[in-house]
Design an enzyme around this catalytic site. Structure first.
Site, PDB file in Angstrom:
ATOM      1  N   ASP A  94       0.866  -1.078  -0.096  1.00 12.23           N
ATOM      2  CA  ASP A  94      -0.246  -0.060  -0.121  1.00 12.23           C
ATOM      3  C   ASP A  94       1.016   1.248   0.103  1.00 12.23           C
ATOM      4  O   ASP A  94       0.769   2.221   1.079  1.00 12.23           O
ATOM      5  CB  ASP A  94      -1.043  -0.044   1.521  1.00 12.23           C
ATOM      6  CG  ASP A  94      -0.317  -0.102   3.459  1.00 12.23           C
ATOM      7  OD1 ASP A  94       0.672  -0.391   2.557  1.00 12.23           O
ATOM      8  OD2 ASP A  94      -0.817   0.495   3.526  1.00 12.23           O
ATOM      9  N   ASP A 123       6.920   1.104   1.880  1.00 15.79           N
ATOM     10  CA  ASP A 123       6.300   0.305   1.244  1.00 15.79           C
ATOM     11  C   ASP A 123       7.398   0.234  -0.499  1.00 15.79           C
ATOM     12  O   ASP A 123       7.838  -0.163  -0.813  1.00 15.79           O
ATOM     13  CB  ASP A 123       5.555   0.351   0.310  1.00 15.79           C
ATOM     14  CG  ASP A 123       3.842   0.387   1.276  1.00 15.79           C
ATOM     15  OD1 ASP A 123       3.739   0.868   2.216  1.00 15.79           O
ATOM     16  OD2 ASP A 123       3.218  -1.172   1.382  1.00 15.79           O
ATOM     17  N   ASN A 176      -2.749   3.008   3.893  1.00 11.10           N
ATOM     18  CA  ASN A 176      -1.782   4.048   3.908  1.00 11.10           C
ATOM     19  C   ASN A 176      -2.738   5.123   3.505  1.00 11.10           C
ATOM     20  O   ASN A 176      -2.884   6.383   3.830  1.00 11.10           O
ATOM     21  CB  ASN A 176      -0.448   3.952   3.091  1.00 11.10           C
ATOM     22  CG  ASN A 176       0.504   3.506   4.406  1.00 11.10           C
ATOM     23  OD1 ASN A 176       0.079   3.296   5.469  1.00 11.10           O
ATOM     24  ND2 ASN A 176       1.105   2.626   4.198  1.00 11.10           N
ATOM     25  N   THR A 207       2.881  -6.298   2.831  1.00  5.74           N
ATOM     26  CA  THR A 207       3.169  -4.870   3.430  1.00  5.74           C
ATOM     27  C   THR A 207       2.238  -3.653   4.145  1.00  5.74           C
ATOM     28  O   THR A 207       2.473  -2.420   4.192  1.00  5.74           O
ATOM     29  CB  THR A 207       4.925  -3.979   2.966  1.00  5.74           C
ATOM     30  OG1 THR A 207       4.179  -3.151   1.705  1.00  5.74           O
ATOM     31  CG2 THR A 207       5.480  -5.399   2.629  1.00  5.74           C
ATOM     32  N   PHE A 216      -0.193  -0.286  13.156  1.00 10.53           N
ATOM     33  CA  PHE A 216      -1.577   0.525  11.686  1.00 10.53           C
ATOM     34  C   PHE A 216      -1.861  -0.778  10.637  1.00 10.53           C
ATOM     35  O   PHE A 216      -3.464  -0.855  10.654  1.00 10.53           O
ATOM     36  CB  PHE A 216      -0.928   1.215  10.828  1.00 10.53           C
ATOM     37  CG  PHE A 216      -1.471   2.108   9.934  1.00 10.53           C
ATOM     38  CD1 PHE A 216      -2.777   2.919   9.832  1.00 10.53           C
ATOM     39  CD2 PHE A 216      -1.503   1.234   8.512  1.00 10.53           C
ATOM     40  CE1 PHE A 216      -3.727   2.965   8.861  1.00 10.53           C
ATOM     41  CE2 PHE A 216      -2.519   2.067   7.778  1.00 10.53           C
ATOM     42  CZ  PHE A 216      -3.555   2.741   7.813  1.00 10.53           C
ATOM     43  N   ASN A 217      -1.491  -1.622  10.231  1.00 14.91           N
ATOM     44  CA  ASN A 217      -1.767  -2.730   9.486  1.00 14.91           C
ATOM     45  C   ASN A 217      -2.814  -3.569  10.085  1.00 14.91           C
ATOM     46  O   ASN A 217      -3.451  -4.431   9.144  1.00 14.91           O
ATOM     47  CB  ASN A 217      -0.824  -3.213   8.358  1.00 14.91           C
ATOM     48  CG  ASN A 217       0.159  -2.444   7.722  1.00 14.91           C
ATOM     49  OD1 ASN A 217       0.309  -2.039   7.323  1.00 14.91           O
ATOM     50  ND2 ASN A 217       2.092  -2.838   7.854  1.00 14.91           N
ATOM     51  N   HIS A 226       9.654   0.592   8.107  1.00 16.36           N
ATOM     52  CA  HIS A 226       9.317  -0.623   8.601  1.00 16.36           C
ATOM     53  C   HIS A 226       9.617  -1.758   7.696  1.00 16.36           C
ATOM     54  O   HIS A 226      10.072  -3.075   7.677  1.00 16.36           O
ATOM     55  CB  HIS A 226       7.313  -0.538   8.960  1.00 16.36           C
ATOM     56  CG  HIS A 226       6.875   0.912   9.637  1.00 16.36           C
ATOM     57  ND1 HIS A 226       7.588   0.272  11.248  1.00 16.36           N
ATOM     58  CD2 HIS A 226       6.426   1.643   9.422  1.00 16.36           C
ATOM     59  CE1 HIS A 226       7.168   1.781  11.647  1.00 16.36           C
ATOM     60  NE2 HIS A 226       5.926   2.406  10.931  1.00 16.36           N
ATOM     61  N   ASP A 227       8.260  -1.448   6.576  1.00 19.49           N
ATOM     62  CA  ASP A 227       8.609  -2.572   5.397  1.00 19.49           C
ATOM     63  C   ASP A 227       9.338  -3.397   4.436  1.00 19.49           C
ATOM     64  O   ASP A 227       9.474  -4.341   4.781  1.00 19.49           O
ATOM     65  CB  ASP A 227       7.669  -1.986   4.544  1.00 19.49           C
ATOM     66  CG  ASP A 227       6.345  -1.073   4.285  1.00 19.49           C
ATOM     67  OD1 ASP A 227       5.362  -1.967   5.898  1.00 19.49           O
ATOM     68  OD2 ASP A 227       5.738  -1.053   3.760  1.00 19.49           O
TER      69      ASP A 227
END
Ligand code: BDR
Ligand code: CA
Length: 310
Positions: free
Chosen positions: A10, A15, A39, A124, A165-166, A239-240
């Site tokens: 996303d 990402d 996102n 992700t 969040f995810n 993060h991703d």
């Protein structure tokens, strides 16, 4: 032999680096990219995925749009970190990589069927597309080598006090995927908060001097500014790509077999991931969970992969 992988994403600043790490790493063969609303709404995440590949000169990898919203809940977005279009910072070029007419789940199904060997899925974003695939095409589960997902946390959250969040956006999808029996690895905030975009990391990427690196450095600047404003973290956590590193360079991420459950009912805690690292519940382990990261090795891998792109 490189591992065939599908990235379901996303984009989102981090990402984009996940896509680049997968596209540029010799241990991985990126066979498809699918997008999900997360996102920012689906229209933006899909365009952003195409832009990320276009900027990096990655051609021949199909990109298909997936679910615009979670399985049962309304979509929650994160413009407050990624900007209105999801990739705040650089001026965005028109993507040259086309949009595949298939849906995300059709593309994933085709990629799984066409591959001589099982294909890994790295997700992700909210894991809606993967859940839809497993729900509607369960006969394909055996063709999935494993699922690695950035999301959740062994500790606290970043979108609510207890939810990452995810996970927060589509906990029902996450629950379905974790229960599917397909090997599942969660790469949560407890490790991705070690992947900080320090000034040294920014310099490591910017000094490559390529078009991809320049674009990436502009992404870093916006992303770090927003993380500073929102979380007081001027070195934003990327993060991703850590989820991609699990497959690209397994020695870089330490994982543990444990019990993972997803909070679906909580009023204040929906989307929280309950990771029973100490075996308190006495339940069968059902997942792998990332618990450590070799930070320098991770960034060296990201930089080397970006350097292999345009
Ligand atoms: C996750 O949420 C999104 O904002 C990022 O792209 C990442 O996938 C981190 O919580
Ligand atoms: Ca993401």
């Amino acid at each position: 032999m490189p591992i065939p992988v599908i990235i379901d994403c996303d984009p989102g600043h981090d990402d984009v680096f996940a896509l680049w790490l997968a596209a540029g790493h010799p241990a991985l063969d990126l066979v498809a990219v699918t997008t999900v609303g997360g996102n920012v709404p689906l229209e933006h995440t899909t365009r952003n995925a195409r832009i990320a590949l276009s900027v990096a000169g990655v051609t021949g990898v199909p990109v298909a749009a997936g679910a615009a919203r979670p399985l049962v809940r309304p979509l929650q977005t994160a413009e407050w970190i990624h900007g209105e279009n999801g990739l705040g910072g650089p001026e965005l070029p028109e993507p040259t990589v086309p949009l595949d007419p298939r849906s995300a789940t059709e593309l994933i199904a085709d990629a799984l069927t066409a591959s001589a060997e099982p294909v890994a899925i790295i997700a992700t974003g909210p894991i809606t597309n993967v859940a839809i695939l497993l729900r509607d095409r369960p006969e394909l589960a055996g063709r999935i080598r494993e699922i690695v997902w950035m999301g959740g946390s062994t500790e606290r959250g970043n979108a609510t006090p207890y939810a990452e969040f995810n996970a927060l956006v589509d906990p029902e999808a996450l629950d379905l995927v974790v229960r599917s029996g397909v090997r599942f690895t969660m790469v949560g905030l407890n490790v991705t908060h070690l992947a900080l975009v320090t000034s040294g990391v920014r310099e490591q990427i910017a000094s490559l001097g390529t078009a991809t690196a320049d674009f990436g450095a502009e992404l870093f600047d916006f992303f770090c500014r927003m993380n500073d404003e929102v979380f007081g973290m001027p070195d934003g956590p990327l993060h991703d790509p850590v989820a991609v590193a699990v497959l690209a360079d397994p020695g870089c991420v330490e994982v543990r077999r444990t019990r993972l459950d997803v909070e679906l009912l909580g009023i204040e805690t929906a989307g929280a991931t309950s990771v029973d690292l100490d075996g308190m519940l006495g339940r069968e382990p059902n997942a792998w969970v990332a618990v450590g990261l070799d930070v320098d090795r991770f960034w060296a891998g990201v930089a080397a992969s970006v350097a292999r792109l345009a």
